[in-house]
Design a protein around this motif. Structure first.
Motif, PDB file in Angstrom:
ATOM      1  N   LEU A   8       7.146 -14.943  14.930  1.00  0.00           N
ATOM      2  CA  LEU A   8       7.562 -13.539  15.024  1.00  0.00           C
ATOM      3  C   LEU A   8       8.243 -13.075  13.739  1.00  0.00           C
ATOM      4  N   ASN A   9       9.097 -13.910  13.174  1.00  0.00           N
ATOM      5  CA  ASN A   9       9.764 -13.566  11.920  1.00  0.00           C
ATOM      6  C   ASN A   9       8.736 -13.321  10.818  1.00  0.00           C
ATOM      7  N   GLU A  10       7.791 -14.244  10.674  1.00  0.00           N
ATOM      8  CA  GLU A  10       6.758 -14.089   9.648  1.00  0.00           C
ATOM      9  C   GLU A  10       5.933 -12.821   9.879  1.00  0.00           C
ATOM     10  N   LEU A  11       5.568 -12.571  11.125  1.00  0.00           N
ATOM     11  CA  LEU A  11       4.759 -11.385  11.446  1.00  0.00           C
ATOM     12  C   LEU A  11       5.509 -10.092  11.135  1.00  0.00           C
ATOM     13  N   LEU A  12       6.769 -10.032  11.514  1.00  0.00           N
ATOM     14  CA  LEU A  12       7.543  -8.815  11.260  1.00  0.00           C
ATOM     15  C   LEU A  12       7.740  -8.569   9.769  1.00  0.00           C
ATOM     16  N   VAL A  13       8.113  -9.612   9.035  1.00  0.00           N
ATOM     17  CA  VAL A  13       8.324  -9.463   7.591  1.00  0.00           C
ATOM     18  C   VAL A  13       7.014  -9.098   6.903  1.00  0.00           C
ATOM     19  N   ASP A  14       5.942  -9.807   7.243  1.00  0.00           N
ATOM     20  CA  ASP A  14       4.642  -9.520   6.629  1.00  0.00           C
ATOM     21  C   ASP A  14       4.166  -8.114   6.972  1.00  0.00           C
ATOM     22  N   THR A  15       4.316  -7.715   8.219  1.00  0.00           N
ATOM     23  CA  THR A  15       3.867  -6.383   8.645  1.00  0.00           C
ATOM     24  C   THR A  15       4.640  -5.295   7.924  1.00  0.00           C
ATOM     25  N   PHE A  16       5.949  -5.438   7.855  1.00  0.00           N
ATOM     26  CA  PHE A  16       6.767  -4.447   7.153  1.00  0.00           C
ATOM     27  C   PHE A  16       6.327  -4.325   5.698  1.00  0.00           C
ATOM     28  N   ASN A  17       6.217  -5.455   5.016  1.00  0.00           N
ATOM     29  CA  ASN A  17       5.809  -5.439   3.607  1.00  0.00           C
ATOM     30  C   ASN A  17       4.398  -4.896   3.428  1.00  0.00           C
ATOM     31  N   ASP A  18       3.494  -5.284   4.331  1.00  0.00           N
ATOM     32  CA  ASP A  18       2.108  -4.808   4.238  1.00  0.00           C
ATOM     33  C   ASP A  18       2.014  -3.304   4.429  1.00  0.00           C
ATOM     34  N   ILE A  19       2.764  -2.765   5.380  1.00  0.00           N
ATOM     35  CA  ILE A  19       2.739  -1.311   5.611  1.00  0.00           C
ATOM     36  C   ILE A  19       3.181  -0.574   4.359  1.00  0.00           C
ATOM     37  N   LEU A  20       4.264  -1.011   3.755  1.00  0.00           N
ATOM     38  CA  LEU A  20       4.735  -0.356   2.527  1.00  0.00           C
ATOM     39  C   LEU A  20       3.704  -0.448   1.407  1.00  0.00           C
ATOM     40  N   GLU A  21       3.107  -1.625   1.251  1.00  0.00           N
ATOM     41  CA  GLU A  21       2.113  -1.815   0.190  1.00  0.00           C
ATOM     42  C   GLU A  21       0.860  -0.980   0.454  1.00  0.00           C
ATOM     43  N   ILE A  22       0.408  -0.958   1.691  1.00  0.00           N
ATOM     44  CA  ILE A  22      -0.790  -0.182   2.051  1.00  0.00           C
ATOM     45  C   ILE A  22      -0.532   1.305   1.868  1.00  0.00           C
ATOM     46  N   GLU A  23       0.646   1.768   2.273  1.00  0.00           N
ATOM     47  CA  GLU A  23       0.984   3.184   2.070  1.00  0.00           C
ATOM     48  C   GLU A  23       0.957   3.534   0.592  1.00  0.00           C
ATOM     49  N   GLN A  24       1.540   2.676  -0.246  1.00  0.00           N
ATOM     50  CA  GLN A  24       1.571   2.946  -1.681  1.00  0.00           C
ATOM     51  C   GLN A  24       0.165   2.956  -2.262  1.00  0.00           C
ATOM     52  N   LYS A  25      -0.655   1.999  -1.869  1.00  0.00           N
ATOM     53  CA  LYS A  25      -2.038   1.943  -2.363  1.00  0.00           C
ATOM     54  C   LYS A  25      -2.834   3.156  -1.895  1.00  0.00           C
ATOM     55  N   ALA A  26      -2.624   3.570  -0.650  1.00  0.00           N
ATOM     56  CA  ALA A  26      -3.328   4.752  -0.132  1.00  0.00           C
ATOM     57  C   ALA A  26      -2.925   5.997  -0.921  1.00  0.00           C
ATOM     58  N   LEU A  27      -1.654   6.106  -1.254  1.00  0.00           N
ATOM     59  CA  LEU A  27      -1.190   7.244  -2.057  1.00  0.00           C
ATOM     60  C   LEU A  27      -1.801   7.203  -3.453  1.00  0.00           C
ATOM     61  N   GLN A  28      -1.787   6.047  -4.072  1.00  0.00           N
ATOM     62  CA  GLN A  28      -2.301   5.916  -5.442  1.00  0.00           C
ATOM     63  C   GLN A  28      -3.795   6.183  -5.520  1.00  0.00           C
ATOM     64  N   ALA A  29      -4.521   5.850  -4.465  1.00  0.00           N
ATOM     65  CA  ALA A  29      -5.971   6.019  -4.466  1.00  0.00           C
ATOM     66  C   ALA A  29      -6.393   7.427  -4.052  1.00  0.00           C
ATOM     67  N   GLY A  30      -5.474   8.183  -3.475  1.00  0.00           N
ATOM     68  CA  GLY A  30      -5.828   9.484  -2.941  1.00  0.00           C
ATOM     69  C   GLY A  30      -5.443  10.635  -3.837  1.00  0.00           C
ATOM     70  N   ALA A  31      -5.504  11.818  -3.258  1.00  0.00           N
ATOM     71  CA  ALA A  31      -5.214  13.058  -3.987  1.00  0.00           C
ATOM     72  C   ALA A  31      -3.736  13.169  -4.357  1.00  0.00           C
ATOM     73  N   PHE A  32      -2.883  12.370  -3.724  1.00  0.00           N
ATOM     74  CA  PHE A  32      -1.445  12.479  -3.947  1.00  0.00           C
ATOM     75  C   PHE A  32      -0.923  11.262  -4.699  1.00  0.00           C
ATOM     76  N   ASN A  33      -1.643  10.881  -5.739  1.00  0.00           N
ATOM     77  CA  ASN A  33      -1.282   9.681  -6.490  1.00  0.00           C
ATOM     78  C   ASN A  33      -0.035   9.871  -7.361  1.00  0.00           C
ATOM     79  N   ASP A  34       0.510  11.074  -7.357  1.00  0.00           N
ATOM     80  CA  ASP A  34       1.765  11.295  -8.092  1.00  0.00           C
ATOM     81  C   ASP A  34       2.990  11.109  -7.202  1.00  0.00           C
ATOM     82  N   LEU A  35       2.775  10.716  -5.943  1.00  0.00           N
ATOM     83  CA  LEU A  35       3.877  10.516  -5.004  1.00  0.00           C
ATOM     84  C   LEU A  35       4.132   9.036  -4.753  1.00  0.00           C
TER      85      LEU A  35
END
Length: 158
Positions: A8-35
């Motif tokens: 559970l610890n590994e899943l929570l830490v990995d999920t939290f970090n993955d969400i942040l990384e995926i959000e950042q990558k989605a922003l960088q790849a999209g129309a709002f890459n300045d955010l």
């Protein structure tokens, strides 16, 4: 530590970090890459429909007014937020999303909606209820332990 706690610890830490990384990558790849993710969450806290005061938004984000002032300055320069002093009390500053900011808000909301749909896809209603209860318990722990002011429901309502 039991195997369940370790997993559970590994899943929570990995999920939290993955969400942040995926959000950042989605922003960088999209129309709002300045955010940045932080700027997108500021846009989310401002909300779509009504002007909000700087104090309301800083409180919702649990950040200082000074930190928010800097963030809003950057978002104004980028064209996502408009800022206006109150006519009645010049000390009060109202902020609201521009058309560009509202579009960013909608796209970010869809990102979260798609993420949640993918999370519960294939789950039974019973399993969904268990997942919700477990996450509510985790959320309550953080709110109580770290005295966070707003519940998820309060943030959603804003």
């Amino acid at each position: 530590m039991s195997k369940c706690i370790t997993i559970l610890n590994e899943l929570l830490v990995d999920t939290f970090n993955d969400i942040l990384e995926i959000e950042q990558k989605a922003l960088q790849a999209g129309a709002f890459n300045d955010l940045s993710v932080t700027e997108m969450h500021t846009i989310e806290a401002i909300g779509m429909y009504k002007p909000r005061t700087m104090t309301e938004v800083s409180s919702a984000l649990n950040i200082t007014l000074g930190t928010l002032t800097t963030a809003i300055g950057n978002l104004v320069k980028k064209g996502y937020v408009g800022r206006k002093r109150s006519e009645e009390d010049r000390r009060i500053v109202h902020i609201q999303l521009t058309k560009k900011g509202k579009l960013a808000y909608r796209i970010h909301k869809k990102f979260h909606s798609d993420m949640i749909k993918a999370t519960i896809e294939g789950l039974t209603e019973y399993e969904e209820d268990i997942l919700v209860k477990a996450l509510e318990k985790l959320n309550d722990f953080f709110k109580e332990k770290y005295n966070l002011k707003h519940s998820l429901k309060e943030i959603e309502d804003e």
